[in-house]
Scaffold this active site. Structure first.
Site: not given
Ligand SMILES: Cc1ncc(COP(=O)(O)O)c(C=O)c1O
Length: 388
Positions: A181, A55, A206, A108
């Site tokens: 992000d 961890r 992604k 998101y």
């Molecule tokens: C722009 C963005 N940020 C964060 C996330 C969250 O990531 P995760 O699905 O890997 O938890 C997503 C998921 O679709 C996303 O599109």
């Protein structure tokens, strides 16, 4: 690759070599999957290379984290079990109950849900604002209370653009940190830390992973103090990425640059095709000169990415029919994989904001343009739009 060498190398060299030296025992060129939870110590407190428990640290994760830091030009990277796990660790690591964050009004949906349904219960307030409007962000800041200005750029699914240099100045003037992000843009197209941001967040699920075969998240921080705080909370909260997931994510990262160039090439072809199609009323892509964020995007992005949104004639029925009729574009959520995806945000990824100010148009379709042969993608869209 040594840190000094990594610092001077180009993006693709860093993506391929940073974070790992061929294994001293076997010469393995690729970081092995260290499927171990614990490590033999050379006497009490005698850790080999700092490893005691997975961890806290695992060599497969260390390699990925080093590469992530190198491609984002950051001080340190941290890999998590998902993008949302990374976000939660960051927020509860850096904020305290009674404080406040500014959020994109088109964040998101899962990020919005995290702040609205989890962090708010814990005592953290939030204000959603259009992050393409610098004055609106400034006005939403509560002096002394706002700890984070949280930004996505481009946003999802309307591909709005935030001016990162301007927002870094606004956040820092108020004593807050700018968190970006960077999932949609990826470090190949945009490096927020070099534009003044303090922390970069990724859903590595992604583009970084890139093959739709692993869920993961990452944080990359700009300075030593933030690295210490995030590192402490990564271990204390424990939402780490496992070694198998780190292996897959790291493998994806090595080809990020070439994949992104093809995603962008194909997206440009798709945009050109859609813009000339009689059944399309609007094409949303930051690479188009008429996009309101085009000038800012041109300044802070290398190219404009693989995400394209568009609206069709015939309202929601036609939009749903188009989503139903593609054969190469797969109907599905998520994005950033080698395969092209199509979705209807109003009823899929953004169904949770229906009836609110954040509702997206019912005739809107979102594409994650993959890296297949471009002509096949155009033929597929043509057939779907024409009812074939
Ligand atoms: C722009 C963005 N940020 C964060 C996330 C969250 O990531 P995760 O699905 O890997 O938890 C997503 C998921 O679709 C996303 O599109």
């Amino acid at each position: 690759m040594s840190q000094e060498h990594a610092d001077k190398s180009g993006f693709d060299t860093r993506a391929i070599h940073a974070g790992y030296e061929p294994d001293p025992t076997t010469g393995a060129v690729i970081p092995p999957i260290f499927a171990t939870s614990t490590y033999k110590q050379d006497g009490v407190g005698g850790l080999r290379g700092g490893y005691e428990y997975s961890r806290s640290a695992n060599p497969t994760r260390t390699a990925l984290e080093g590469a992530l830091a190198a491609v984002e030009d950051g001080e340190r990277g941290f890999a998590f079990a998902s993008g949302l796990a990374a976000e939660d660790t960051l927020v509860r690591g850096l904020c305290r109950p009674g404080e406040h964050v500014v959020l994109p009004d088109d964040a998101y949906g899962g990020t919005f849900r995290l702040f609205d349904k989890v962090e708010q219960v814990w005592g953290l307030a939030h204000t959603p604002v259009p992050v393409s409007d610098v004055d609106a962000v400034r006005a939403a800041i509560r002096p002394g209370e706002t700890k984070l200005v949280w930004v996505e750029t481009p946003t999802n699914p309307l591909l709005n653009i935030a001016d990162l240099e301007a927002l870094a100045a606004v956040a820092h003037d108020a004593g807050a940190l700018l968190v970006v992000d960077n999932t949609f843009a990826t470090p190949y197209l945009q490096q927020p830390l070099t534009l003044g941001a303090d922390v970069v967040v990724h859903s590595t699920t992604k583009y970084v992973g890139g093959h739709s075969d692993v869920v993961g998240g990452a944080l990359v921080v700009r300075d030593h103090d933030l690295a210490e705080r995030v590192g402490f909370h990564q271990n204390a909260m424990g939402a780490v990425a496992g070694p198998f997931d780190c292996f897959l994510t790291h493998r994806g990262l090595k080809t990020l640059g070439v994949r992104m160039d093809r995603h962008c090439d194909n997206a440009e072809r798709v945009v050109e095709f859609l813009a000339g199609h009689a059944a399309v009323t609007d094409v949303i892509y930051p690479g188009l000169p008429e996009h309101p964020g085009h000038e800012v995007a041109s300044r802070q992005m290398r190219r404009f990415g693989g995400m394209v949104s568009f609206r069709v004639t015939g309202g929601v029925e036609h939009a749903l029919a188009v989503c139903d009729r593609t054969r190469v574009f797969i109907l599905g959520e998520s994005l950033g994989g080698v395969e092209s995806l199509i979705e209807h945000p109003g009823l899929m990824t953004h169904a949770s904001v229906a009836g609110t100010d954040l509702e997206v148009p019912a005739d809107l379709i979102r594409l994650s343009v993959g890296i297949e042969t471009a002509d096949d993608l155009l033929a597929d869209l043509d057939r779907a739009l024409s009812g074939g």
